[in-house]
Motif scaffolding. Structure first.
Motif, PDB file in Angstrom:
ATOM      1  N   PHE A 101      -4.178  -1.922   0.358  1.00 25.45           N
ATOM      2  CA  PHE A 101      -3.742  -1.179   1.125  1.00 25.45           C
ATOM      3  C   PHE A 101      -2.873  -1.544   2.600  1.00 25.45           C
ATOM      4  O   PHE A 101      -1.641  -0.772   2.670  1.00 25.45           O
ATOM      5  N   VAL A 102      -3.150  -3.207   2.584  1.00 20.92           N
ATOM      6  CA  VAL A 102      -1.937  -3.410   3.261  1.00 20.92           C
ATOM      7  C   VAL A 102      -1.031  -3.988   2.833  1.00 20.92           C
ATOM      8  O   VAL A 102      -0.090  -3.511   3.633  1.00 20.92           O
ATOM      9  N   LEU A 103      -0.810  -3.740   1.977  1.00 25.01           N
ATOM     10  CA  LEU A 103       0.743  -3.649   1.420  1.00 25.01           C
ATOM     11  C   LEU A 103       1.690  -2.947   1.244  1.00 25.01           C
ATOM     12  O   LEU A 103       2.324  -2.988   1.115  1.00 25.01           O
ATOM     13  N   GLY A 140      -3.983   2.204  -6.270  1.00 21.40           N
ATOM     14  CA  GLY A 140      -4.392   2.968  -5.657  1.00 21.40           C
ATOM     15  C   GLY A 140      -3.975   3.329  -4.030  1.00 21.40           C
ATOM     16  O   GLY A 140      -3.602   4.080  -3.376  1.00 21.40           O
ATOM     17  N   MET A 141      -4.570   2.428  -3.612  1.00 24.97           N
ATOM     18  CA  MET A 141      -4.779   1.786  -1.977  1.00 24.97           C
ATOM     19  C   MET A 141      -3.570   1.700  -1.268  1.00 24.97           C
ATOM     20  O   MET A 141      -2.910   1.595  -0.281  1.00 24.97           O
ATOM     21  N   TYR A 142      -2.712   1.145  -2.825  1.00 22.96           N
ATOM     22  CA  TYR A 142      -1.119   0.836  -2.252  1.00 22.96           C
ATOM     23  C   TYR A 142       0.039   2.528  -1.861  1.00 22.96           C
ATOM     24  O   TYR A 142       0.260   2.160  -0.736  1.00 22.96           O
ATOM     25  N   THR A 143      -0.848   3.069  -2.896  1.00 28.06           N
ATOM     26  CA  THR A 143      -0.199   4.588  -2.502  1.00 28.06           C
ATOM     27  C   THR A 143      -0.489   5.117  -1.647  1.00 28.06           C
ATOM     28  O   THR A 143       0.246   6.155  -0.915  1.00 28.06           O
ATOM     29  N   VAL A 144      -2.144   4.966  -1.026  1.00 24.29           N
ATOM     30  CA  VAL A 144      -2.371   6.103   0.354  1.00 24.29           C
ATOM     31  C   VAL A 144      -1.800   4.835   1.216  1.00 24.29           C
ATOM     32  O   VAL A 144      -1.761   6.016   2.515  1.00 24.29           O
ATOM     33  N   GLY A 145      -1.188   3.939   1.786  1.00 17.82           N
ATOM     34  CA  GLY A 145      -1.091   2.724   2.874  1.00 17.82           C
ATOM     35  C   GLY A 145       0.579   3.294   2.737  1.00 17.82           C
ATOM     36  O   GLY A 145       0.244   3.988   4.320  1.00 17.82           O
ATOM     37  N   PHE A 146       1.330   3.404   1.714  1.00 16.69           N
ATOM     38  CA  PHE A 146       2.549   3.614   1.788  1.00 16.69           C
ATOM     39  C   PHE A 146       2.684   5.293   2.232  1.00 16.69           C
ATOM     40  O   PHE A 146       3.807   5.627   3.294  1.00 16.69           O
ATOM     41  N   ALA A 147       1.774   6.333   1.750  1.00 20.67           N
ATOM     42  CA  ALA A 147       2.323   7.687   1.899  1.00 20.67           C
ATOM     43  C   ALA A 147       0.985   7.406   3.726  1.00 20.67           C
ATOM     44  O   ALA A 147       2.137   8.805   4.033  1.00 20.67           O
ATOM     45  N   ALA A 148       1.226   7.569   3.995  1.00 17.94           N
ATOM     46  CA  ALA A 148       0.055   7.756   5.271  1.00 17.94           C
ATOM     47  C   ALA A 148       1.018   6.658   6.215  1.00 17.94           C
ATOM     48  O   ALA A 148       1.215   7.842   7.148  1.00 17.94           O
ATOM     49  N   VAL A 149       1.609   5.942   5.893  1.00 17.16           N
ATOM     50  CA  VAL A 149       2.674   5.713   6.833  1.00 17.16           C
ATOM     51  C   VAL A 149       4.016   6.139   7.003  1.00 17.16           C
ATOM     52  O   VAL A 149       3.863   7.592   8.368  1.00 17.16           O
ATOM     53  N   LEU A 150       4.324   6.722   5.933  1.00 14.05           N
ATOM     54  CA  LEU A 150       4.801   7.705   5.422  1.00 14.05           C
ATOM     55  C   LEU A 150       4.860   9.439   6.806  1.00 14.05           C
ATOM     56  O   LEU A 150       5.691  10.381   7.016  1.00 14.05           O
ATOM     57  N   ALA A 151       3.544   9.540   6.000  1.00 12.60           N
ATOM     58  CA  ALA A 151       3.110  11.053   6.859  1.00 12.60           C
ATOM     59  C   ALA A 151       2.861  11.042   8.198  1.00 12.60           C
ATOM     60  O   ALA A 151       2.441  12.077   8.830  1.00 12.60           O
ATOM     61  N   GLY A 152       3.008  10.415   8.701  1.00 10.10           N
ATOM     62  CA  GLY A 152       2.279   9.491  10.189  1.00 10.10           C
ATOM     63  C   GLY A 152       0.633   9.110  10.440  1.00 10.10           C
ATOM     64  O   GLY A 152       0.615   9.773  11.532  1.00 10.10           O
ATOM     65  N   GLY A 153      -0.150   8.582   9.660  1.00 10.09           N
ATOM     66  CA  GLY A 153      -1.345   9.094  10.244  1.00 10.09           C
ATOM     67  C   GLY A 153      -2.355   9.093   8.102  1.00 10.09           C
ATOM     68  O   GLY A 153      -2.119   9.015   7.845  1.00 10.09           O
ATOM     69  N   CYS A 154      -3.264   8.323   8.728  1.00 11.09           N
ATOM     70  CA  CYS A 154      -4.422   7.941   7.741  1.00 11.09           C
ATOM     71  C   CYS A 154      -4.608   9.564   7.263  1.00 11.09           C
ATOM     72  O   CYS A 154      -5.397   9.987   8.410  1.00 11.09           O
ATOM     73  N   PRO A 155      -5.736   9.698   6.396  1.00 11.84           N
ATOM     74  CA  PRO A 155      -6.507  11.292   5.909  1.00 11.84           C
ATOM     75  C   PRO A 155      -7.365  11.454   7.173  1.00 11.84           C
ATOM     76  O   PRO A 155      -7.276  12.255   7.854  1.00 11.84           O
TER      77      PRO A 155
END
Length: 365
Positions: free
Chosen positions: A130-132, A270-285
């Motif tokens: 997630f951090v990465l 899995g959490m790398y994907t979430v962290g990366f996409a969340a920053v691009l989308a502007g926030g976590c779920p």
């Protein structure tokens, strides 16, 4: 009252949210879950018939409450802003990606923290990913990534998702049209009134504190700012105390019944994907639900993408399975990520890189 103007207030908001999660866990929500945006969206999608896995179908009042709580508090404090920006289809895809990554790991960032507080070592491993992932997203931001600015739009536009959520609540309370699991995680839940009240309060405090799991790490990397991190820390401490006090703290990798797996590479990816996409989308779920509640059509589109992503995960066998105890042999059966899920996760990471480096502020101009 603005909770984001001091670390003490932010920590207090985290404590309150932690107490809500602890109460929900104590009164019936699945063990080691308490409050999970990804899992609860998946269950709600199942209740609506978007996916057909009978063990994960239940219209979670917590999800409805989060959106409505953010909507009500933002209107009451005059922070409601109906806005829309650009790149709606990219945001939709990012919502799908966030959900696919979450269900490969078996939880959103909120559940990752809750699992960490219960001693689940798999979640601590996933934190690395997630951090990465967030760091990769920050790198893209520094290189000029942007999906465009949000602009004011008609007030009714921002109310669409809250109204839809209220409609799901009415269907759940007043009809038998929605699916509801009789066994499995979908059958485990706190009383409806308590779940709804918890969601409303959590949504209100998350809105006022600007709680965001990806944003907290992003701010540390970008600005050495630990303000948002104090919210997460407050929640973690409360859940840690709760788990220790109730005997739910089990430091281990393979613990039956906690809906987790020990495939470390895929927990990380899995959490790398979430962290990366969340920053691009502007926030976590969680943040996407809160922003949608306070009027952001951009986040509402991302949330719809999350519902579709959750459905795809179970319709096409992408979601991981958790470690379980065989009822007949009493042997521990290790959880695993299916081949389809592994392929989907890699594709999602590739798509995130394509999105990150083909959308810039220069192109926006």
């Amino acid at each position: 009252m603005d909770l984001s103007d001091s670390k003490k207030k932010l920590a207090l908001a985290g404590v309150v949210c932690g107490l809500i999660a602890a109460c929900l866990a104590y009164f019936g929500n699945p063990a080691n879950m308490a409050f999970c945006i990804a899992c609860f969206i998946r269950d709600t999608a199942g209740a609506l018939g978007m996916q057909q896995v009978e063990t994960v179908q239940y219209a979670r009042p917590e999800i409805i409450g989060l959106v409505l709580g953010a909507f009500i508090i933002s209107v009451a404090t005059k922070e409601y802003r109906s806005t829309a920006g650009s790149s709606p289809m990219i945001r939709f895809v990012l919502g799908m990606i966030i959900m696919i990554g979450s269900l490969v790991f078996l939880g959103c960032p909120l559940r990752m923290i809750i699992r960490m507080s219960a001693g689940d070592l798999n979640a601590w491993v996933a934190l690395i990913g997630f951090v990465l992932g967030v760091a990769t997203g920050v790198f893209a931001l520094k290189k000029g990534f942007s999906l465009g600015r949000a602009h004011p739009t008609h007030k009714s536009s921002g109310t669409v998702l809250p109204i839809l959520m209220a409609g799901i609540l009415v269907l759940a309370l007043c009809t038998t049209l929605l699916n509801a699991s009789e066994t499995g995680p979908g059958s485990m839940h706190a009383p409806i009134i308590l779940s709804l009240a918890g969601g409303l309060l959590f949504g209100a405090f998350a809105q006022k504190s600007r709680m965001c799991f990806a944003g907290s790490i992003r701010d540390i990397i970008l600005m050495k700012n630990f303000d948002l991190f104090t919210v997460i820390a407050g929640l973690f401490v409360v859940m840690l105390i709760f788990n220790v006090a109730t005997g739910r703290f089990v430091p281990a990798f393979d613990t039956p019944g906690i809906i987790a797996h020990s495939e470390h590479l895929w927990n990380i990816l899995g959490m790398y994907t979430v962290g990366f996409a969340a920053v691009l989308a502007g926030g976590c779920p969680l943040r996407q639900l809160i922003l949608a509640g306070q009027g952001s059509s951009d986040s509402a589109v991302t949330v719809i993408g999350m519902f579709v992503g959750a459905s795809l995960c179970h319709n096409f066998g992408l979601a991981a399975s958790g470690t379980a105890l065989n009822a007949e042999t009493q042997e521990v059966v290790a959880g695993a990520v299916p081949f389809n899920g592994k392929v989907a996760c890699i594709i999602c990471i590739v798509v995130c890189f394509v999105i990150a480096f083909t959308n810039s502020r220069k192109e926006e101009k």
